[in-house]
Design an enzyme around this catalytic site. Structure first.
Site, mmCIF file in Angstrom:
data_model
loop_
_atom_site.group_PDB
_atom_site.id
_atom_site.type_symbol
_atom_site.label_atom_id
_atom_site.label_comp_id
_atom_site.label_asym_id
_atom_site.label_seq_id
_atom_site.Cartn_x
_atom_site.Cartn_y
_atom_site.Cartn_z
ATOM 1 N N ARG A 17 0.825 -1.223 0.000
ATOM 2 C CA ARG A 17 0.000 0.000 0.000
ATOM 3 C C ARG A 17 0.857 1.271 0.000
ATOM 4 O O ARG A 17 0.360 2.366 -0.205
ATOM 5 C CB ARG A 17 -0.933 0.002 1.224
ATOM 6 C CG ARG A 17 -2.112 -0.937 1.065
ATOM 7 C CD ARG A 17 -2.841 -1.162 2.388
ATOM 8 N NE ARG A 17 -2.098 -2.046 3.278
ATOM 9 C CZ ARG A 17 -2.460 -2.332 4.530
ATOM 10 N NH1 ARG A 17 -3.548 -1.780 5.040
ATOM 11 N NH2 ARG A 17 -1.745 -3.161 5.265
ATOM 12 N N LYS A 24 8.584 -1.143 3.120
ATOM 13 C CA LYS A 24 7.874 -0.163 3.955
ATOM 14 C C LYS A 24 8.671 0.292 5.167
ATOM 15 O O LYS A 24 8.772 1.495 5.446
ATOM 16 C CB LYS A 24 6.525 -0.733 4.406
ATOM 17 C CG LYS A 24 5.812 0.167 5.389
ATOM 18 C CD LYS A 24 4.349 -0.157 5.534
ATOM 19 C CE LYS A 24 4.100 -1.390 6.334
ATOM 20 N NZ LYS A 24 2.654 -1.620 6.520
ATOM 21 N N GLN A 76 12.065 -14.795 7.439
ATOM 22 C CA GLN A 76 10.772 -15.475 7.275
ATOM 23 C C GLN A 76 10.745 -16.232 5.946
ATOM 24 O O GLN A 76 11.261 -15.738 4.941
ATOM 25 C CB GLN A 76 9.662 -14.410 7.279
ATOM 26 C CG GLN A 76 8.260 -14.992 7.107
ATOM 27 C CD GLN A 76 7.190 -13.904 7.046
ATOM 28 O OE1 GLN A 76 7.471 -12.727 7.281
ATOM 29 N NE2 GLN A 76 5.967 -14.300 6.742
ATOM 30 N N GLY A 83 2.646 -13.773 5.666
ATOM 31 C CA GLY A 83 1.724 -13.209 6.652
ATOM 32 C C GLY A 83 2.370 -13.067 8.018
ATOM 33 O O GLY A 83 3.448 -13.607 8.282
ATOM 34 N N TYR A 341 29.570 30.833 -2.563
ATOM 35 C CA TYR A 341 29.707 29.381 -2.486
ATOM 36 C C TYR A 341 31.088 29.064 -1.932
ATOM 37 O O TYR A 341 32.111 29.405 -2.545
ATOM 38 C CB TYR A 341 29.523 28.714 -3.861
ATOM 39 C CG TYR A 341 29.877 27.244 -3.770
ATOM 40 C CD1 TYR A 341 29.192 26.417 -2.877
ATOM 41 C CD2 TYR A 341 30.910 26.687 -4.511
ATOM 42 C CE1 TYR A 341 29.530 25.075 -2.723
ATOM 43 C CE2 TYR A 341 31.251 25.344 -4.370
ATOM 44 C CZ TYR A 341 30.556 24.554 -3.473
ATOM 45 O OH TYR A 341 30.894 23.243 -3.317
ATOM 46 N N ALA A 398 38.431 43.352 -5.039
ATOM 47 C CA ALA A 398 37.131 42.944 -5.593
ATOM 48 C C ALA A 398 37.283 42.576 -7.060
ATOM 49 O O ALA A 398 38.059 43.182 -7.791
ATOM 50 C CB ALA A 398 36.142 44.093 -5.437
HETATM 51 C C1 UD1 Z 1 -1.914 -5.958 10.924
HETATM 52 C C2 UD1 Z 1 -2.917 -6.883 11.638
HETATM 53 C C3 UD1 Z 1 -4.208 -6.090 11.879
HETATM 54 C C4 UD1 Z 1 -3.909 -4.855 12.694
HETATM 55 C C5 UD1 Z 1 -2.800 -4.009 12.043
HETATM 56 C C6 UD1 Z 1 -2.341 -2.935 13.029
HETATM 57 C C7 UD1 Z 1 -2.464 -9.149 10.854
HETATM 58 C C8 UD1 Z 1 -2.903 -10.256 9.987
HETATM 59 N N1 UD1 Z 1 -3.201 -8.049 10.818
HETATM 60 O O1 UD1 Z 1 -2.500 -5.623 9.684
HETATM 61 O O2 UD1 Z 1 -5.154 -6.913 12.567
HETATM 62 O O3 UD1 Z 1 -5.088 -4.093 12.835
HETATM 63 O O4 UD1 Z 1 -1.650 -4.811 11.734
HETATM 64 O O5 UD1 Z 1 -1.434 -2.053 12.442
HETATM 65 O O6 UD1 Z 1 -1.503 -9.284 11.555
HETATM 66 N N2 UD1 Z 1 4.928 -8.549 8.086
HETATM 67 C C9 UD1 Z 1 5.844 -9.562 8.123
HETATM 68 N N3 UD1 Z 1 5.662 -10.644 7.311
HETATM 69 C C10 UD1 Z 1 4.583 -10.759 6.482
HETATM 70 C C11 UD1 Z 1 3.620 -9.725 6.483
HETATM 71 C C12 UD1 Z 1 3.813 -8.637 7.304
HETATM 72 O O7 UD1 Z 1 6.840 -9.489 8.829
HETATM 73 O O8 UD1 Z 1 4.495 -11.773 5.779
HETATM 74 C C13 UD1 Z 1 5.170 -7.368 8.924
HETATM 75 C C14 UD1 Z 1 5.177 -6.091 8.090
HETATM 76 O O9 UD1 Z 1 6.508 -5.778 7.671
HETATM 77 C C15 UD1 Z 1 4.639 -5.054 9.069
HETATM 78 C C16 UD1 Z 1 3.793 -5.874 10.027
HETATM 79 O O10 UD1 Z 1 4.130 -7.227 9.834
HETATM 80 O O11 UD1 Z 1 5.634 -4.390 9.771
HETATM 81 C C17 UD1 Z 1 2.306 -5.691 9.776
HETATM 82 O O12 UD1 Z 1 2.014 -5.995 8.429
HETATM 83 P P1 UD1 Z 1 0.928 -5.182 7.629
HETATM 84 O O13 UD1 Z 1 0.864 -5.745 6.272
HETATM 85 O O14 UD1 Z 1 1.119 -3.742 7.782
HETATM 86 O O15 UD1 Z 1 -0.381 -5.636 8.411
HETATM 87 P P2 UD1 Z 1 -1.734 -4.843 8.496
HETATM 88 O O16 UD1 Z 1 -2.523 -5.123 7.278
HETATM 89 O O17 UD1 Z 1 -1.496 -3.443 8.852
HETATM 90 MG MG MG Z 2 0.181 -2.294 9.064
#
Ligand code: UD1
Ligand code: MG
Length: 435
Positions: A17, A24, A76, A83, A341, A398
């Site tokens: 996003r 990010k 990961q 996720g 400068y 100058a």
């Molecule tokens: C997540 C939560 C949501 C919460 C929100 C708060 C989940 C499924 N959802 O959503 O309930 O309201 O945060 O801000 O957890 N990341 C990983 N590995 C991945 C995916 C993400 O390390 O595979 C990390 C991202 O780098 C980030 C964090 O997890 O720093 C959150 O990921 P993001 O995609 O922002 O989750 P949200 O959709 O905001």
């Molecule tokens: Mg988030």
């Protein structure tokens, strides 16, 4: 520092996003990557900080190693276990108490982390009530119990209307994670393993899940460039407030751009519209309106209005006025009042740099030094074609082009085309066309 607490920071996601080629967590707030701030807060609370990485992991690791030592990075397996739940699967916490933070929450503070540690519940999870809950996972609470978290993309209209959301911080007992992470499934709209699904699984087994109501201002997630700008405003306000409390005077502070690495000493005045960046140090100095200072040290000096100190400039007992640009130069006891400068230069005490003076430091291939001694009077519109070395007590007339070389003490340097006077020219020229 709290004993026996592991903090895991999730920083492996792409952050689609953000609509950016950059991961990010590497987007900057007040001059540092947003992940720096969550690690800084975590570090104040724990000696076992684990950062989960995957997307652009080499850049993320090298960026964080510039600020911290002794972090544990875990990679990961995003192909098989994408996720936030997948992110936790390879983590080996040192302690029984495990606090999990999303890496996109730069506004979190040690004090807000601390609140999670006062409960005996199996899980403590952060919740916020928002007028506009969009973007967050909704927390389904029935009869006072947290039942489950529904991600926005999986929520029906009724669930979307819930204004209680998951802020993204959880305190788990390690056993809870060991039991439930292997049970996560990716049968959802994003085909991801959600950490948030641990809640429903634990609830089914009657575990104690305590919601902790928190303030959005510390738990704001950054998911878009708009969120990034909003979080930066909050962070910068904190920074300015801290420095004003430490004795810095700021005029119209909300117009001053200030980065995390900037430090002040003594009595400093910062006027409106100033931009202070990088690892700058400002001591007992006055920075006037709309000046820009990057990675520079300014001591007992005044700068601006509208001056630009580029990286590695060092000013001491110096006056730099409007439209003066200084780069990688050391000015001690110097006056450079207007329109100059000064790059790759060292200028000594008592020297005066006239308006329009330019160090010609670059020949198109290499950069060269200009060394100016003490009590040198550099007349207006002088060009110093580097490498130039001027001893103490020299006067430059100058309009002089000082060609490369060494100039000894006590002399006048002057290069000027002799004036020609052409009698009657004006009236002849301007009447010619009218005849
Ligand atoms: C997540 C939560 C949501 C919460 C929100 C708060 C989940 C499924 N959802 O959503 O309930 O309201 O945060 O801000 O957890 N990341 C990983 N590995 C991945 C995916 C993400 O390390 O595979 C990390 C991202 O780098 C980030 C964090 O997890 O720093 C959150 O990921 P993001 O995609 O922002 O989750 P949200 O959709 O905001
Ligand atoms: Mg988030």
């Amino acid at each position: 520092m709290v004993n026996s607490l592991t903090i895991v920071i999730l920083a492996a996601g792409k952050g689609s996003r953000m609509k950016s080629p950059k991961a990010k967590v590497l987007h900057e707030i007040c001059g540092r990557e947003m992940l720096y701030y969550s690690i800084k807060a975590a570090r104040a609370m724990s000696d076992d900080v684990i950062v989960v990485v995957a997307h652009q992991k080499d850049s993320v690791i090298s960026a964080m190693e510039r600020y911290f030592t002794g972090l544990t990075f875990v990679t990961q397996d995003t192909d098989n276990f994408p996720g936030t739940g997948g992110a936790m699967m390879g983590v080996q916490p040192k302690y029984q108490n495990v606090l999990v933070l999303n890496g996109d929450m730069p506004l979190i503070t040690p004090k807000s982390i601390e609140q999670f540690l006062h409960s005996d519940a199996d899980i403590v999870m952060s919740v916020i009530t928002l007028d506009n809950p969009s973007g967050y996972g909704r927390v389904v609470i029935e009869k006072g119990h947290v039942e489950r978290i529904v991600e926005e993309k999986d929520a029906d209209n009724g669930e979307k209307a819930i204004q209680t959301v998951n802020a993204g911080v959880y305190a788990f007992k390690h056993n809870v994670l060991k039991t439930y992470l292997p049970l996560l499934r990716n049968t959802n709209a994003q085909a991801e393993y959600y950490l948030t699904d641990v809640i429903a699984l634990a609830r089914r087994d009657q575990l104690l899940i305590a919601p902790l109501y928190v303030e959005e201002v510390e738990f704001k997630g950054v998911n878009s460039k708009y969120d990034l700008a909003q979080s930066e405003m909050i962070m910068m306000d904190r920074l300015r407030h801290t420095w004003m409390d430490a004795g810095v005077i700021m005029q119209l502070p909300e117009t001053i751009y200030l980065e995390e690495g900037v430090k002040f000493e003594g009595e400093c005045v910062i006027e409106n519209g100033v931009r202070l960046c990088g690892e700058s140090l400002i001591s007992n100095s006055h920075i006037k309106a709309h000046s820009v200072i990057e990675d520079s040290t300014v001591t007992n000096s005044d700068v601006g209005p509208l001056a630009h100190l580029r990286p590695l400039s060092v000013l001491e007992d110096t006056h730099v006025g409007n439209f003066v640009e200084v780069k990688k130069s050391t000015l001690t006891g110097v006056k450079a009042g207007h329109l100059s400068y000064l790059g790759d230069a060292t200028i000594g005490e008592g020297s005066n740099i006239g308006a329009g003076t330019i160090t010609c430091n670059y020949d198109g291939v290499k950069k060269y030094q200009t060394l100016i001694g003490k009590n040198v009077f550099v007349g207006s519109d002088t060009q110093l074609v580097a490498p130039v070395e001027i001893a103490d007590n020299v006067m430059i007339a100058a309009g002089t082009t000082v060609t490369a070389g060494k100039y000894e003490s006590g002399i006048l340097i002057l290069s000027r085309t002799p004036i020609r006077k052409v009698e009657g020219f004006f009236s002849k020229f301007f009447t010619k066309g009218k005849e």
